[in-house]
Write a protein that holds these residues in place. Structure first.
Motif, PDB file in Angstrom:
ATOM      1  N   GLN A   1     -11.182   1.171  -0.762  1.00  0.00           N
ATOM      2  CA  GLN A   1     -12.199   1.235   0.295  1.00  0.00           C
ATOM      3  C   GLN A   1     -12.397   2.659   0.818  1.00  0.00           C
ATOM      4  O   GLN A   1     -12.529   2.902   2.008  1.00  0.00           O
ATOM      5  CB  GLN A   1     -11.827   0.292   1.441  1.00  0.00           C
ATOM      6  CG  GLN A   1     -11.768  -1.167   1.014  1.00  0.00           C
ATOM      7  CD  GLN A   1     -11.372  -2.088   2.141  1.00  0.00           C
ATOM      8  OE1 GLN A   1     -10.790  -1.658   3.138  1.00  0.00           O
ATOM      9  NE2 GLN A   1     -11.664  -3.363   2.015  1.00  0.00           N
ATOM     10  N   GLY A   2     -12.399   3.611  -0.096  1.00  0.00           N
ATOM     11  CA  GLY A   2     -12.693   4.985   0.259  1.00  0.00           C
ATOM     12  C   GLY A   2     -11.561   5.748   0.908  1.00  0.00           C
ATOM     13  O   GLY A   2     -11.780   6.839   1.448  1.00  0.00           O
ATOM     14  N   THR A   3     -10.339   5.224   0.881  1.00  0.00           N
ATOM     15  CA  THR A   3      -9.195   5.909   1.482  1.00  0.00           C
ATOM     16  C   THR A   3      -8.347   6.546   0.394  1.00  0.00           C
ATOM     17  O   THR A   3      -8.496   6.257  -0.796  1.00  0.00           O
ATOM     18  CB  THR A   3      -8.349   4.930   2.303  1.00  0.00           C
ATOM     19  OG1 THR A   3      -7.775   3.963   1.408  1.00  0.00           O
ATOM     20  CG2 THR A   3      -9.192   4.220   3.344  1.00  0.00           C
ATOM     21  N   THR A   4      -7.445   7.408   0.806  1.00  0.00           N
ATOM     22  CA  THR A   4      -6.524   8.046  -0.141  1.00  0.00           C
ATOM     23  C   THR A   4      -5.238   7.243  -0.211  1.00  0.00           C
ATOM     24  O   THR A   4      -4.134   7.766  -0.074  1.00  0.00           O
ATOM     25  CB  THR A   4      -6.234   9.487   0.287  1.00  0.00           C
ATOM     26  OG1 THR A   4      -5.710   9.480   1.614  1.00  0.00           O
ATOM     27  CG2 THR A   4      -7.488  10.328   0.220  1.00  0.00           C
ATOM     28  N   THR A   5      -5.369   5.952  -0.429  1.00  0.00           N
ATOM     29  CA  THR A   5      -4.222   5.064  -0.572  1.00  0.00           C
ATOM     30  C   THR A   5      -4.339   4.305  -1.883  1.00  0.00           C
ATOM     31  O   THR A   5      -5.415   4.266  -2.499  1.00  0.00           O
ATOM     32  CB  THR A   5      -4.136   4.066   0.591  1.00  0.00           C
ATOM     33  OG1 THR A   5      -5.337   3.268   0.593  1.00  0.00           O
ATOM     34  CG2 THR A   5      -3.979   4.779   1.924  1.00  0.00           C
ATOM     35  N   ARG A   6      -3.266   3.686  -2.275  1.00  0.00           N
ATOM     36  CA  ARG A   6      -3.248   2.880  -3.483  1.00  0.00           C
ATOM     37  C   ARG A   6      -2.771   1.471  -3.139  1.00  0.00           C
ATOM     38  O   ARG A   6      -1.596   1.153  -3.310  1.00  0.00           O
ATOM     39  CB  ARG A   6      -2.354   3.505  -4.547  1.00  0.00           C
ATOM     40  CG  ARG A   6      -2.851   4.841  -5.053  1.00  0.00           C
ATOM     41  CD  ARG A   6      -2.107   5.285  -6.279  1.00  0.00           C
ATOM     42  NE  ARG A   6      -2.533   6.589  -6.733  1.00  0.00           N
ATOM     43  CZ  ARG A   6      -2.046   7.196  -7.820  1.00  0.00           C
ATOM     44  NH1 ARG A   6      -1.104   6.603  -8.534  1.00  0.00           N
ATOM     45  NH2 ARG A   6      -2.487   8.392  -8.174  1.00  0.00           N
TER      46      ARG A   6
ATOM     47  N   VAL B   1       0.852  -1.189   0.000  1.00  0.00           N
ATOM     48  CA  VAL B   1       0.000   0.000   0.000  1.00  0.00           C
ATOM     49  C   VAL B   1       0.886   1.238   0.000  1.00  0.00           C
ATOM     50  O   VAL B   1       1.853   1.317   0.774  1.00  0.00           O
ATOM     51  CB  VAL B   1      -0.927   0.038   1.237  1.00  0.00           C
ATOM     52  CG1 VAL B   1      -1.768   1.309   1.229  1.00  0.00           C
ATOM     53  CG2 VAL B   1      -1.835  -1.192   1.275  1.00  0.00           C
ATOM     54  N   VAL B   2       0.591   2.188  -0.871  1.00  0.00           N
ATOM     55  CA  VAL B   2       1.234   3.495  -0.852  1.00  0.00           C
ATOM     56  C   VAL B   2       0.141   4.554  -0.813  1.00  0.00           C
ATOM     57  O   VAL B   2      -0.971   4.341  -1.321  1.00  0.00           O
ATOM     58  CB  VAL B   2       2.159   3.717  -2.065  1.00  0.00           C
ATOM     59  CG1 VAL B   2       3.325   2.756  -2.049  1.00  0.00           C
ATOM     60  CG2 VAL B   2       1.387   3.576  -3.363  1.00  0.00           C
ATOM     61  N   THR B   3       0.433   5.681  -0.213  1.00  0.00           N
ATOM     62  CA  THR B   3      -0.553   6.764  -0.162  1.00  0.00           C
ATOM     63  C   THR B   3      -0.483   7.594  -1.430  1.00  0.00           C
ATOM     64  O   THR B   3       0.525   7.599  -2.151  1.00  0.00           O
ATOM     65  CB  THR B   3      -0.301   7.668   1.049  1.00  0.00           C
ATOM     66  OG1 THR B   3       0.960   8.334   0.881  1.00  0.00           O
ATOM     67  CG2 THR B   3      -0.284   6.873   2.341  1.00  0.00           C
ATOM     68  N   ASP B   4      -1.546   8.317  -1.694  1.00  0.00           N
ATOM     69  CA  ASP B   4      -1.560   9.205  -2.852  1.00  0.00           C
ATOM     70  C   ASP B   4      -0.469  10.263  -2.741  1.00  0.00           C
ATOM     71  O   ASP B   4       0.155  10.645  -3.737  1.00  0.00           O
ATOM     72  CB  ASP B   4      -2.928   9.886  -2.989  1.00  0.00           C
ATOM     73  CG  ASP B   4      -3.941   8.992  -3.678  1.00  0.00           C
ATOM     74  OD1 ASP B   4      -3.498   8.060  -4.367  1.00  0.00           O
ATOM     75  OD2 ASP B   4      -5.138   9.215  -3.519  1.00  0.00           O
ATOM     76  N   VAL B   5      -0.259  10.752  -1.528  1.00  0.00           N
ATOM     77  CA  VAL B   5       0.791  11.761  -1.330  1.00  0.00           C
ATOM     78  C   VAL B   5       2.148  11.197  -1.711  1.00  0.00           C
ATOM     79  O   VAL B   5       2.959  11.852  -2.375  1.00  0.00           O
ATOM     80  CB  VAL B   5       0.785  12.246   0.134  1.00  0.00           C
ATOM     81  CG1 VAL B   5       1.979  13.161   0.395  1.00  0.00           C
ATOM     82  CG2 VAL B   5      -0.511  12.972   0.447  1.00  0.00           C
ATOM     83  N   ALA B   6       2.420   9.946  -1.288  1.00  0.00           N
ATOM     84  CA  ALA B   6       3.727   9.344  -1.567  1.00  0.00           C
ATOM     85  C   ALA B   6       3.972   9.191  -3.062  1.00  0.00           C
ATOM     86  O   ALA B   6       5.108   9.239  -3.517  1.00  0.00           O
ATOM     87  CB  ALA B   6       3.835   7.994  -0.875  1.00  0.00           C
TER      88      ALA B   6
ATOM     89  N   LEU C   1       5.468   4.245  -5.880  1.00  0.00           N
ATOM     90  CA  LEU C   1       4.754   3.070  -6.347  1.00  0.00           C
ATOM     91  C   LEU C   1       5.721   2.046  -6.930  1.00  0.00           C
ATOM     92  O   LEU C   1       5.614   0.845  -6.658  1.00  0.00           O
ATOM     93  CB  LEU C   1       3.711   3.474  -7.389  1.00  0.00           C
ATOM     94  CG  LEU C   1       2.804   2.363  -7.926  1.00  0.00           C
ATOM     95  CD1 LEU C   1       2.024   1.717  -6.791  1.00  0.00           C
ATOM     96  CD2 LEU C   1       1.871   2.898  -8.998  1.00  0.00           C
ATOM     97  N   ASN C   2       6.690   2.515  -7.717  1.00  0.00           N
ATOM     98  CA  ASN C   2       7.674   1.604  -8.284  1.00  0.00           C
ATOM     99  C   ASN C   2       8.562   0.993  -7.205  1.00  0.00           C
ATOM    100  O   ASN C   2       8.920  -0.185  -7.254  1.00  0.00           O
ATOM    101  CB  ASN C   2       8.533   2.325  -9.317  1.00  0.00           C
ATOM    102  CG  ASN C   2       7.758   2.649 -10.582  1.00  0.00           C
ATOM    103  OD1 ASN C   2       6.677   2.122 -10.794  1.00  0.00           O
ATOM    104  ND2 ASN C   2       8.308   3.531 -11.402  1.00  0.00           N
ATOM    105  N   GLU C   3       8.936   1.832  -6.227  1.00  0.00           N
ATOM    106  CA  GLU C   3       9.776   1.319  -5.142  1.00  0.00           C
ATOM    107  C   GLU C   3       9.036   0.251  -4.340  1.00  0.00           C
ATOM    108  O   GLU C   3       9.599  -0.793  -4.001  1.00  0.00           O
ATOM    109  CB  GLU C   3      10.195   2.476  -4.224  1.00  0.00           C
ATOM    110  CG  GLU C   3      10.994   2.046  -2.994  1.00  0.00           C
ATOM    111  CD  GLU C   3      12.347   1.455  -3.325  1.00  0.00           C
ATOM    112  OE1 GLU C   3      12.947   0.844  -2.422  1.00  0.00           O
ATOM    113  OE2 GLU C   3      12.807   1.579  -4.484  1.00  0.00           O
ATOM    114  N   ALA C   4       7.766   0.495  -4.030  1.00  0.00           N
ATOM    115  CA  ALA C   4       6.971  -0.499  -3.314  1.00  0.00           C
ATOM    116  C   ALA C   4       6.808  -1.760  -4.140  1.00  0.00           C
ATOM    117  O   ALA C   4       6.802  -2.875  -3.604  1.00  0.00           O
ATOM    118  CB  ALA C   4       5.605   0.088  -2.954  1.00  0.00           C
ATOM    119  N   THR C   5       6.691  -1.604  -5.452  1.00  0.00           N
ATOM    120  CA  THR C   5       6.589  -2.770  -6.333  1.00  0.00           C
ATOM    121  C   THR C   5       7.870  -3.586  -6.311  1.00  0.00           C
ATOM    122  O   THR C   5       7.846  -4.819  -6.237  1.00  0.00           O
ATOM    123  CB  THR C   5       6.263  -2.329  -7.767  1.00  0.00           C
ATOM    124  OG1 THR C   5       5.025  -1.616  -7.775  1.00  0.00           O
ATOM    125  CG2 THR C   5       6.156  -3.531  -8.691  1.00  0.00           C
TER     126      THR C   5
END
Length: 493
Positions: free
Chosen positions: A456-461, A129-134, A149-153
């Motif tokens: 689920q309605g959050t600002t995360t990805r 999970v990453v946040t939109d801000v990140a 996103l790439n780093e988390a991947t």
């Protein structure tokens, strides 16, 4: 250092464009904010001063690298179109009959023998999970992936491959139906006699040679070319060659000296071929952990984290010690032991529980006890238990994994039997053939993919890194396993 053009600012103030340019210069110089800008006054306010800080331009990798992923690279990958894959194996070319015929005779019909087998495709995933801000800001470091996103991947993919590699060796479907059987389980189940238990002794190269000779002989007619072992066992065999060899172990040039060997191979008797010895870190099974109890990790909205098992409960059999002919406890193993039980399920790992603090075990003894699921446990919550035992130091650690046991049905509980069949400070080895689809292959339904899931309605990805597939060993009778391989600690300097 960096330079800011004095002409950028006038009258002690700066417009937005000038601030953007200044921040851009600061970022290029490796500087940043020591503390985030807050909403209060003073040094933490919106106009708090910029404080240069040192930012390391590279990140040290404390975990494994792809060089440690070994057996996955050796599997031939084959795509399939269904979740159930079937194949046929030739067991015998023909009946073992005399070939003689009389003049004019017609002979006796000989029939080839085939066996059919199948495997279910299993699903592996790593959730991140990453946040939109990140996703909108850059990450630190010149050589680090600047996209969150790439780093988390990348990190998630590495983590998934770690779990895949371990389960390609040690996976067991009888622990959880979601898992596939790994090489060890397949070979030990389908070829139980193709096995050597070294009982804690060092793995001699001559023992491996003996297994190779058996595999290439009648009636197996195998063709092994690879021995997977742990780095510890690889080092052990290097020591043997060093101690018994009559050749130089040091290669020297004008600028450097190299000690040891880059690659070990064993000649196949009577054939023009070699068995290459490969160091596979994730073949190690007897994982050791220090402090207990362990905390619960995981949990999802649909499946809760595994529940701590009932230990020492009056409803279940208490721990007991009694002589048993099947025991592998010897005089040197006589000690006082402690057991720890860790529940595992679909949603992670539950908190551990200690069964007893002081169990005296002697030579020829067998330890038995029963554990059970707490009331209210639901399907998928507690699938199996990891059983740890310490090194014979009473209540103290470290502890090492001795077994994994599927949960039993209440009210009978789950019976645990310890005959010291998995010795501490030992490892396993597997003799097989690499890169040959007639020996082993990995059937997969899809490529490795990254799939977004509901936020689920959050600002995360949130997203899943997914792999669909299962390993196949077509010719387990032409493979060999070694267990309880120790090391010779008495080698002198």
């Amino acid at each position: 250092m960096f330079d800011i053009n004095p002409g950028m600012m006038s009258g002690g103030s700066a417009n937005v464009g000038e601030l953007v340019q200044m921040n851009d210069l600061l970022r290029k110089a490796g500087a940043g904010y020591q503390t985030p800008a807050g909403t209060a006054g003073g040094d933490s306010g919106n106009y708090a001063p910029l404080i240069p800080q040192s930012i390391e331009q590279m990140v040290a990798l404390a975990d494994f690298t792809m060089d440690d992923i070994v057996v996955w690279k050796d599997f031939v990958k084959v795509f399939v179109g269904n979740t159930l894959h079937e194949w046929a194996t030739v067991e015998e070319h023909g009946d073992n009959l005399d070939p003689w015929i009389s003049e004019g005779g017609g002979g006796v019909e000989s029939v080839s023998s085939y066996a059919r087998d199948f495997i279910r495709i299993k699903y592996l995933a790593e959730k991140r999970v990453v946040t939109d801000v990140a996703t909108q800001v850059g990450l630190l470091g010149g050589y680090v992936n600047r996209n969150a996103l790439n780093e988390a991947t990348n990190r998630g993919t590495m983590s998934l491959f770690k779990k895949l590699e371990f389960n390609l060796f040690h996976g067991r479907e009888n622990l959880t139906p979601l898992a596939f059987d790994g090489l060890w389980e397949i070979i030990r189940t389908k070829a139980p006699t193709n096995h050597t238990d070294l009982d804690g002794k060092a793995a001699q190269i001559k023992v491996v040679q003996d297994a190779i000779g058996r595999l290439i002989s009648s009636p197996l007619f195998g063709n092994p070319d690879c021995l997977y072992c742990t780095p510890t066992q690889y080092s052990e065999m290097m020591k043997q060659i060093e101690d018994k060899g009559r050749f130089p172990m040091v290669a020297a040039t004008s600028s450097e000296i190299t000690y040891g060997m880059q690659q070990l191979r064993i000649a196949v008797p009577g054939r023009t071929g070699y068995v290459t010895i490969k160091s596979a870190p994730f073949l190690a099974f007897n994982e050791i952990t220090g402090a207990f109890p362990l905390n619960a990790v995981g949990g999802t909205a649909s499946v809760a984290v595994p529940v701590t098992p009932l230990v020492g409960d009056a409803n279940y059999a208490a721990i007991a010690v009694a002589p048993n002919a099947a025991s592998n406890f010897v005089a040197a193993d006589a000690a006082t032991y402690t057991y720890q039980i860790v529940p595992m399920g679909d949603a992670g790992q539950g908190a551990s529980a200690a069964y007893a603090l002081s169990i005296a075990v002697g030579a020829g003894d067998q330890v038995t006890f029963t554990i059970g699921d707490p009331p209210g446990t639901v399907a998928g919550q507690n699938r199996y238990y990891k059983i740890y035992r310490n090194m014979g130091t009473g209540a103290a650690g470290p502890f090492y994994l001795i077994d994994q046991v599927a949960i039993g049905a209440a009210p009978g509980g789950t019976a645990i039997v310890d005959n010291n069949l998995s010795k501490p400070n030992t490892s396993k080895m597997i003799l097989t053939r690499q890169g040959d689809p007639d020996y082993m292959l990995f059937v997969r339904l899809l490529d490795l993919i990254r799939r977004p899931v509901s936020d689920q309605g959050t600002t995360t990805r949130p997203f899943l890194i997914m792999l669909f597939g299962s390993p196949i060993v077509k010719l387990p009778r032409k493979c060999w396993t070694f267990d309880n391989c120790g090391v010779n600690l008495a080698v002198g300097i």
